[in-house]
Scaffold this active site. Sequence first.
Site, PDB file in Angstrom:
ATOM      1  N   GLY A 146     -21.011 -16.638  12.061  1.00  0.00           N
ATOM      2  CA  GLY A 146     -20.383 -17.906  11.732  1.00  0.00           C
ATOM      3  C   GLY A 146     -18.881 -17.869  11.959  1.00  0.00           C
ATOM      4  O   GLY A 146     -18.286 -16.810  12.187  1.00  0.00           O
ATOM      5  N   CYS A 147     -18.267 -19.032  11.887  1.00  0.00           N
ATOM      6  CA  CYS A 147     -16.838 -19.135  12.194  1.00  0.00           C
ATOM      7  C   CYS A 147     -15.968 -18.498  11.114  1.00  0.00           C
ATOM      8  O   CYS A 147     -15.092 -17.677  11.427  1.00  0.00           O
ATOM      9  CB  CYS A 147     -16.448 -20.594  12.420  1.00  0.00           C
ATOM     10  SG  CYS A 147     -17.003 -21.742  11.126  1.00  0.00           S
ATOM     11  N   PHE A 148     -16.195 -18.830   9.846  1.00  0.00           N
ATOM     12  CA  PHE A 148     -15.425 -18.185   8.781  1.00  0.00           C
ATOM     13  C   PHE A 148     -15.641 -16.668   8.773  1.00  0.00           C
ATOM     14  O   PHE A 148     -14.665 -15.902   8.661  1.00  0.00           O
ATOM     15  CB  PHE A 148     -15.805 -18.765   7.413  1.00  0.00           C
ATOM     16  CG  PHE A 148     -15.157 -20.076   7.071  1.00  0.00           C
ATOM     17  CD1 PHE A 148     -13.779 -20.237   7.083  1.00  0.00           C
ATOM     18  CD2 PHE A 148     -15.938 -21.160   6.713  1.00  0.00           C
ATOM     19  CE1 PHE A 148     -13.180 -21.441   6.748  1.00  0.00           C
ATOM     20  CE2 PHE A 148     -15.357 -22.380   6.383  1.00  0.00           C
ATOM     21  CZ  PHE A 148     -13.982 -22.526   6.401  1.00  0.00           C
ATOM     22  N   THR A 150     -16.328 -14.700  11.254  1.00  0.00           N
ATOM     23  CA  THR A 150     -15.658 -14.078  12.393  1.00  0.00           C
ATOM     24  C   THR A 150     -14.184 -13.858  12.107  1.00  0.00           C
ATOM     25  O   THR A 150     -13.654 -12.750  12.273  1.00  0.00           O
ATOM     26  CB  THR A 150     -15.835 -14.944  13.653  1.00  0.00           C
ATOM     27  OG1 THR A 150     -17.225 -15.002  13.991  1.00  0.00           O
ATOM     28  CG2 THR A 150     -15.058 -14.363  14.829  1.00  0.00           C
ATOM     29  N   ALA A 151     -13.498 -14.904  11.668  1.00  0.00           N
ATOM     30  CA  ALA A 151     -12.067 -14.781  11.363  1.00  0.00           C
ATOM     31  C   ALA A 151     -11.828 -13.763  10.254  1.00  0.00           C
ATOM     32  O   ALA A 151     -10.861 -12.983  10.299  1.00  0.00           O
ATOM     33  CB  ALA A 151     -11.500 -16.142  10.970  1.00  0.00           C
TER      34      ALA A 151
END
Length: 343
Positions: A146-148, A150-151
Amino acid sequence: MIEVGIVGGSGYGAVELIRLLAHHPSVKIKYIFSHSKAGELVSGTFPHLNHLPYRFESLENNNITCDVVFFATPSNISKHLAPKFLAQNIKVIDLSGDFRLKDRAVYEQFYGETAAPQSALDSAQYSIAEWSTIDASNTQLIANPGCFPTATLLALHPLVDSQIIHNNSIIIDAKTGVSGAGRSLAQHVHYSEMNENFSAYAIGKHKHKPEIEQYLTQLADEKIAVTFTPHLVPMTRGILSTIYVQLKEHTTTESLHAQFQRYYADAPFVRIRDIGEFPKTKEVAGSNFCDIGVYVNEENNQAIIVSVIDNLVKGASGQAIQNLNKLFGLDSATGLNQLPVYP
């Protein structure tokens, strides 16, 4: 050429896959699937693609032949449709959350749906592209992060892996642009609700919390729970994750910065910013970069890590293409060397 199909072709994740794969030297887009728009020109939904001849196709086609299919769909779709492709020896890269969590009960708690069969969850490889090892000979299903996560995980991996922080001290304060909610209509993303507004949401129940904890727990070989608060900000693209951790021993900004540089020395898409410099979301927009800034408050031995990505690229479609490259033995950066769009 690697022939690919894209499921969920009318969404933001899909149109980013089209944008990036159209310039990939080793890929041919063969199918763009959309149940609701089958037969229509893709440019009817995305006029900026008017020069491309693609039409949306139906998944009911029983003569689908390609090498890999991307699922750029909401959750609770790919777990039903992916087995059809896997049975035909077509590899699947899933951008949704259906195969990320290994514990079916946790999936059902956070997603509110019945989880995929345990056999499918066990066979899926969760792949943070910078840290995963993909064996192309036996990998059929990749769960794209997911995006969160990954960061956040790119920022936390060096800290947890090197065992220099108290693992029970992790606080994640993350902000995302509205494109992370997809194209579906919802009150909280209406212009009048979202513009000139700033809100925390899904505190304690966001789907990405157990994903972050699962990865860190496996990395540390001990149970890790995090404090994770996501926020919605009135911008289209981008995630900024500010992470607070307590260090076990006295550490300087210089030594921690050097450690991050060592960890990502061979990672073309992770840029460790100079000491005293902290990244902004616009500095990675439209690109597959993750930029990370590091600071240590020596008075209380606390590290603050700031990590930014474009949620639609590094947080979704760009990382999916990195995983495609790894799956087919290509250089990880193939087709992904676009510079950020600025301003």
